[in-house]
Write an enzyme that holds these catalytic residues in place. Structure first.
Site, PDB file in Angstrom:
ATOM      1  N   ARG A  93       0.835  -1.195   0.000  1.00 39.16           N
ATOM      2  CA  ARG A  93       0.000   0.000   0.000  1.00 39.16           C
ATOM      3  C   ARG A  93       0.868   1.243   0.000  1.00 39.16           C
ATOM      4  O   ARG A  93       2.014   1.245   0.382  1.00 39.16           O
ATOM      5  CB  ARG A  93      -0.911   0.007   1.226  1.00 39.16           C
ATOM      6  CG  ARG A  93      -2.032  -0.998   1.176  1.00 39.16           C
ATOM      7  CD  ARG A  93      -2.908  -0.896   2.421  1.00 39.16           C
ATOM      8  NE  ARG A  93      -3.597   0.379   2.516  1.00 39.16           N
ATOM      9  CZ  ARG A  93      -3.277   1.347   3.371  1.00 39.16           C
ATOM     10  NH1 ARG A  93      -2.269   1.188   4.200  1.00 39.16           N
ATOM     11  NH2 ARG A  93      -3.970   2.470   3.408  1.00 39.16           N
TER      12      ARG A  93
ATOM     13  N   LYS B 275       5.361  -7.712  12.187  1.00 42.18           N
ATOM     14  CA  LYS B 275       4.730  -7.905  10.883  1.00 42.18           C
ATOM     15  C   LYS B 275       5.213  -9.187  10.212  1.00 42.18           C
ATOM     16  O   LYS B 275       6.408  -9.394  10.015  1.00 42.18           O
ATOM     17  CB  LYS B 275       5.006  -6.709   9.974  1.00 42.18           C
ATOM     18  CG  LYS B 275       4.290  -6.820   8.621  1.00 42.18           C
ATOM     19  CD  LYS B 275       4.414  -5.554   7.813  1.00 42.18           C
ATOM     20  CE  LYS B 275       3.686  -5.673   6.481  1.00 42.18           C
ATOM     21  NZ  LYS B 275       3.726  -4.425   5.686  1.00 42.18           N
TER      22      LYS B 275
ATOM     23  N   ARG C  97      -0.586   3.640  13.582  1.00 42.89           N
ATOM     24  CA  ARG C  97       0.525   3.355  14.479  1.00 42.89           C
ATOM     25  C   ARG C  97       0.070   3.534  15.917  1.00 42.89           C
ATOM     26  O   ARG C  97      -0.884   4.264  16.197  1.00 42.89           O
ATOM     27  CB  ARG C  97       1.699   4.316  14.213  1.00 42.89           C
ATOM     28  CG  ARG C  97       2.370   4.140  12.859  1.00 42.89           C
ATOM     29  CD  ARG C  97       3.235   2.885  12.836  1.00 42.89           C
ATOM     30  NE  ARG C  97       3.972   2.765  11.580  1.00 42.89           N
ATOM     31  CZ  ARG C  97       3.512   2.154  10.490  1.00 42.89           C
ATOM     32  NH1 ARG C  97       2.305   1.639  10.520  1.00 42.89           N
ATOM     33  NH2 ARG C  97       4.251   2.069   9.409  1.00 42.89           N
TER      34      ARG C  97
END
Length: 266
Positions: free
Chosen positions: A65, A130, A263
């Site tokens: 993205r 992640k 975040r």
């Protein structure tokens, strides 16, 4: 001289793992390509009743993205895209990346991975690190169709690094015995197909609870940044249409889409 290159994805092994579902997919397995999403976006396959799938051992220009590059290493990543067509009137593509995230989370949990989390709108995490990401792009303006690209880190080669990221993990770090790539891909495709069939009928509302159960920032302060402004608030999860809900000083704010980054606050 022996070939030291990583083994290629095996089409026959993939069909074996797909079992009776193999005929539902048109498989295109490549050694390398620019981007699996781009392959399907640039040359949309004719509709023959199957789901077109492009999987690649090495993406040379993988995309995430916000125009970011998806970093991958030969034999250490699973990167693939599938073109999903929906009946006229289906709610796609709104919420599709969230359902795809649930499909990935479900697959990983079934393999024994603990601590799988979903970060709105498209990240797959394990205990805050992640593991992968999802990129959804419209494939056609004439019908309800979207390309869902998924990238997962299977391993992190020695010395590997991702610019600007230290919170990265890989499948071999979160499970004792990772499955063959062909089995993982087969499981992901089957799970997506099942969940997307439900999504086409019931929309995202049918998955709201499942996503919120895995919300990486549930009830935590977060900062949402975009091109125009930055918003801070308590993450309340997602609404029935996939919009992110934030409790701000001025009330509950909904964010449905856009070029944004989520975040932890502070």
């Amino acid at each position: 001289m022996p070939d030291s290159s990583p083994p290629r994805l095996d089409a026959d092994a993939l069909r074996v793992h797909l079992g009776p579902d193999a005929d539902a997919f048109a498989l295109d397995l490549r050694g390398e390509c620019e981007s699996t999403n781009s392959v399907l976006i640039d040359h949309v396959p004719a509709d023959d009743g199957r789901v077109p799938v492009v999987a690649c051992d090495l993406q040379l220009a993988g995309r995430g993205r916000r125009g970011r590059q998806w970093q991958a290493w030969p034999g250490a990543s699973l990167t693939f895209s599938a073109l999903w067509r929906f009946p006229a009137g289906a709610p796609a593509p709104a919420g599709l990346s969230l359902v795809a995230g649930i499909a990935v989370a479900t697959t990983l949990e079934n393999l024994g991975v603990a601590g799988v989390e979903l970060k709105w709108p498209n990240d797959i995490q394990v205990h805050g690190r992640k593991l992968g990401g999802i990129l959804v792009e419209l494939a056609s303006a004439r019908q309800v169709a979207a390309v869902v690209g998924i990238g997962l880190n299977l391993g992190l080669p020695p010395g590997a690094s991702i610019p600007g990221r230290s919170d990265v993990t890989a499948l071999d770090q979160v499970i004792d015995t990772p499955p063959p790539r062909e089995r993982l891909l087969a499981d992901l495709l089957r799970t997506q197909r099942t969940l997307f069939d439900t999504y086409a009928i019931g929309g995202f509302a049918a998955f709201q609870g499942a996503w919120n159960q895995r919300n990486a920032y549930a009830d935590l302060p977060v900062r949402l940044t975009g091109e125009a402004e930055s918003v801070e608030g308590i993450c309340l999860g997602v609404d029935a249409d996939g919009a992110l809900r934030l409790q701000t000083d001025t009330g509950v704010r909904r964010v449905l889409a856009g070029d944004v980054s989520l975040r932890a606050a502070g």
